[in-house]
Design a protein around this motif. Structure first.
Motif, short mmCIF file in Angstrom:
data_model
loop_
_atom_site.label_atom_id
_atom_site.label_comp_id
_atom_site.label_asym_id
_atom_site.label_seq_id
_atom_site.Cartn_x
_atom_site.Cartn_y
_atom_site.Cartn_z
N LEU B 4 0.77 -1.24 -0.04
CA LEU B 4 -0.16 0.14 0.07
C LEU B 4 0.84 1.38 -0.02
CD1 LEU B 4 -2.98 -0.15 2.58
CD2 LEU B 4 -3.15 0.43 0.14
N SER B 5 1.78 1.35 0.91
CA SER B 5 2.81 2.63 0.91
C SER B 5 3.50 2.55 -0.19
CB SER B 5 3.50 2.56 2.15
OG SER B 5 4.25 1.24 2.31
N ILE B 6 4.05 1.53 -0.73
CA ILE B 6 5.03 1.36 -1.92
C ILE B 6 4.21 1.99 -3.03
CG2 ILE B 6 6.00 0.11 -3.67
CD1 ILE B 6 6.62 -1.99 -1.32
N GLY B 7 2.93 1.59 -3.26
CA GLY B 7 1.96 2.20 -4.23
C GLY B 7 1.87 3.69 -4.29
N ALA B 8 1.98 4.00 -3.03
CA ALA B 8 1.73 5.55 -2.71
C ALA B 8 2.92 6.37 -3.08
CB ALA B 8 1.25 5.88 -1.27
N THR B 9 4.06 5.77 -2.71
CA THR B 9 5.34 6.42 -2.98
C THR B 9 5.28 6.66 -4.65
OG1 THR B 9 6.58 4.39 -3.53
CG2 THR B 9 6.53 5.60 -1.39
N ARG B 245 -3.71 0.96 -9.32
CA ARG B 245 -4.26 -0.37 -9.27
C ARG B 245 -3.53 -1.18 -8.11
NH1 ARG B 245 -5.58 -3.74 -13.53
NH2 ARG B 245 -6.63 -5.67 -12.49
N VAL B 246 -1.91 -0.93 -7.86
CA VAL B 246 -1.60 -1.52 -6.93
C VAL B 246 -2.10 -1.39 -5.45
CG1 VAL B 246 0.73 -1.73 -5.49
CG2 VAL B 246 0.88 -1.69 -7.99
N ILE B 247 -2.60 -0.10 -5.29
CA ILE B 247 -3.29 0.34 -4.05
C ILE B 247 -4.56 -0.28 -3.94
CG2 ILE B 247 -4.26 2.14 -2.68
CD1 ILE B 247 -1.82 3.89 -3.67
N SER B 248 -5.40 -0.73 -5.04
CA SER B 248 -6.73 -1.03 -4.93
C SER B 248 -6.55 -2.66 -4.54
CB SER B 248 -7.41 -0.69 -6.11
OG SER B 248 -6.99 -1.09 -7.24
N THR B 249 -5.40 -3.25 -5.42
CA THR B 249 -5.16 -4.73 -5.15
C THR B 249 -4.89 -5.11 -3.79
OG1 THR B 249 -4.44 -4.88 -7.57
CG2 THR B 249 -3.95 -6.69 -6.14
N SER B 250 -4.10 -4.06 -3.09
CA SER B 250 -3.51 -4.32 -2.00
C SER B 250 -4.59 -4.16 -0.86
CB SER B 250 -2.39 -3.26 -1.24
OG SER B 250 -1.60 -3.32 -2.28
N ASP B 251 -5.68 -3.31 -1.41
CA ASP B 251 -6.76 -2.94 -0.55
C ASP B 251 -7.72 -4.45 -0.63
OD1 ASP B 251 -8.79 -1.86 0.91
OD2 ASP B 251 -9.89 -1.45 -1.05
N GLN B 252 -8.05 -4.87 -1.83
CA GLN B 252 -8.86 -6.03 -1.88
C GLN B 252 -8.02 -7.27 -1.00
OE1 GLN B 252 -10.21 -7.13 -5.71
NE2 GLN B 252 -9.77 -5.24 -6.51
N MET B 253 -6.67 -7.32 -0.91
CA MET B 253 -6.21 -8.52 -0.20
C MET B 253 -6.55 -8.05 1.23
SD MET B 253 -2.63 -8.92 -2.26
CE MET B 253 -1.60 -9.99 -1.30
N MET B 254 -6.30 -6.94 1.63
CA MET B 254 -6.69 -6.73 2.98
C MET B 254 -8.17 -6.88 3.36
SD MET B 254 -4.57 -3.28 3.77
CE MET B 254 -5.14 -2.82 5.59
N GLN B 255 -9.05 -6.46 2.46
CA GLN B 255 -10.64 -6.92 2.48
C GLN B 255 -10.58 -8.31 2.87
OE1 GLN B 255 -12.61 -5.52 -0.83
NE2 GLN B 255 -14.41 -4.67 0.32
N SER B 256 -10.06 -8.88 1.98
CA SER B 256 -10.28 -10.56 2.34
C SER B 256 -9.95 -11.00 3.69
CB SER B 256 -9.77 -11.42 1.17
OG SER B 256 -8.44 -11.35 1.44
#
Lengths: 240, 261
Positions: B4-9, B245-256
């Protein structure tokens, strides 16, 4: 007894780390000289006790760096140099030489050739490269030798190593290694260009989808295992 | 999730990239403007498994370690001091520099600034000033009865006075160069200031070795290449989208994880 959960957990751990690697690749899509990375997974066999079969866990045991050259983009900046073939430029740090393929150089106030971190670039004699006062036309030839209108100056140090995978990333485009330097006989240096990152966006995107789905599937497996255990406990309790 | 933070950078870096590109495009027709380029570097790495560590009691060495990067950072936004095109204007006090060097201009606070935008004019006292009214250094005053001003490639300013045949030399334009012109600090209005990174000023006459020549009745256009700016813009936009997209994918992983029963 909860081995299914532990196996799934080992997979999820590895997946999460793979996602971190993919994210770092994508974040560095525009970083000059960046090499994409790919995690390596290993089956980790373990027999918790003698009555059971051996179980297969997953472990990420290493990272492979994709050493393919990145695309060369023309910048028209005379101090940008791209390495097309094998090798690394060497820069000087307090902790010894460091190696980089990010060839966006600059002059500092002492007119030394430095990289983007301000570290002096080394010549093949291991010395700093100083552009003399009054020299404006800096030409870097294909073999890495530097000339000004006042005559030849020095040659960029371009070295390679026996095992590039063993080089350690330090960030800032720098690598360190304890291996012996091997000078590249015929380096291919291009002036006025930079080597882009070799990250392939499509590959990374599909990897990302892959990771996400595998992660979610493992999650489902954990959920159904949880459900199975719960049902079993409930059913067994009822029989008694 | 580290990703998540990598995608943010990555998103931050591309945002800055777009900002630099848009400033270049905005200054496409600014006289003497030098385009800028954002340059990125990978951030620190965290060693999950050190390179060269052993994987078993037998001393087997792992072929490569596990090093997870923390994303991307901006290394530099540097100015590309490539020569811009020379466009002929026909105006006697429009001066372009062909080669290296900057005109020296005195700011109202007494500081000296440097510029490549040579669209000069005369003020009420006949002094040569920039479009903002700042004096060209060394100060040059054109006499009232001058009918013609000529600036030769070596920077000598010659005027023909009314009723005289011989042109009179009223002064010399000096140029400034720096050990590292990319390190000059831009303050807007086409002006640059000396900085610790640029090194100390070296002044000299136009045409001397290491200094450019002055071209009268012409201006240096910006060196922005619009085609490459647009392609860079597209690349930056796509890179931005991929990072989101990286952030939303990480988000989906966290959601699961959060839906775990």
């Amino acid at each position: 007894m909860e081995n299914v959960l532990y196996i799934a957990l080992s997979r999820q751990e590895a997946m999460r780390r793979q996602m971190d690697v993919v994210a770092n690749n994508i974040a560095n899509m525009n970083t000059s000289g960046f090499k994409s990375q790919r995690p390596l997974f290993l089956e980790y066999l373990e027999r918790p006790d003698r009555r059971q079969e051996r179980m297969s866990f997953v472990q990420d045991y290493g990272l492979m760096r994709n050493l393919q050259a990145g695309p060369v983009t023309v910048t028209d900046n005379p101090l940008d140099v791209a390495l097309r073939g094998d090798g690394y430029f060497a820069v000087e740090t307090l902790a010894g030489p460091r190696y980089t393929r990010a060839g966006g150089f600059q002059l500092n106030t002492d007119r030394e050739l430095v990289d983007r971190n301000g570290l002096p670039v080394l010549s093949d004699a291991g010395a700093r490269i100083v552009i003399p006062d009054g020299a404006n036309q800096i030409r870097i030839k294909g073999d890495g030798s530097i000339e000004t209108e006042q005559g030849p100056l020095a040659r960029l140090k371009v070295v390679s190593f026996d095992d590039e995978q063993k080089m350690q990333e330090l960030g800032g485009g720098l690598y360190s290694t304890e291996q012996e330097e091997r000078p590249v006989e015929k380096p291919e240096v291009t002036q006025g260009a930079l080597e882009g990152s070799n990250v392939q966006p499509i590959v990374e995107t599909t990897q990302m989808i892959d990771v996400l789905r595998a992660y979610q599937n493992t999650q489902r497996m954990i959920d159904s295992e949880h459900e199975r255990l719960r049902t079993a406990i409930r059913q067994l309790g009822r029989v008694q | 999730m580290r990703s998540l933070s990598i995608g943010a950078t990555g998103m931050l870096a591309q945002q800055l990239n777009v900002e630099v590109i848009s400033n270049n495009i905005a200054n496409m027709t600014t006289t003497g403007f030098k385009r800028q380029r954002a340059e990125f570097q990978d951030l620190l790495y965290q060693n999950m498994r050190r390179v060269g560590s052993t994987s078993s009691d037998a001393g087997t060495v792992v072929p490569s370690g596990v090093q997870i990067g923390a994303g991307v950072k901006t290394a530099a936004v540097y100015r590309i001091n490539e020569q811009g095109n020379i466009s002929v204007t026909g105006n006697a006090l429009d001066l372009a520099i062909n080669g290296q060097g900057y005109f020296q201009v005195e700011l109202p606070d007494g500081q000296t600034a440097y510029t490549r935008a040579g669209s000069f004019q005369l003020n009420a006292e006949g002094t040569i000033v920039t479009a903002d009214g700042y004096q060209l250094q060394p100060g040059l005053v054109v006499p009232e009865n001058a009918v013609d001003i000529t600036v030769n490639p070596n920077g000598e300013v010659l005027v023909k006075l009314d009723g005289q045949t011989q042109p009179a030399n009223i002064g010399q334009i000096q140029l400034a160069t720096f050990p590292n012109p990319a390190g000059l600090e831009a303050i807007g209005d086409n002006l640059l200031l000396e900085s610790p990174a640029s090194g100390n000023i070296i002044a000299g006459n136009p045409g001397a070795p290491g200094f450019g020549r002055v071209i009268q009745q012409a201006l240096e256009t910006s060196n922005v290449n619009i085609v490459s700016e647009i392609t860079n813009l597209i690349t930056a936009q796509r890179a931005y989208e991929m990072n989101s997209r990286v952030i939303s994918t990480s988000d989906q992983m966290m959601q699961s994880i959060s839906q775990m029963r």
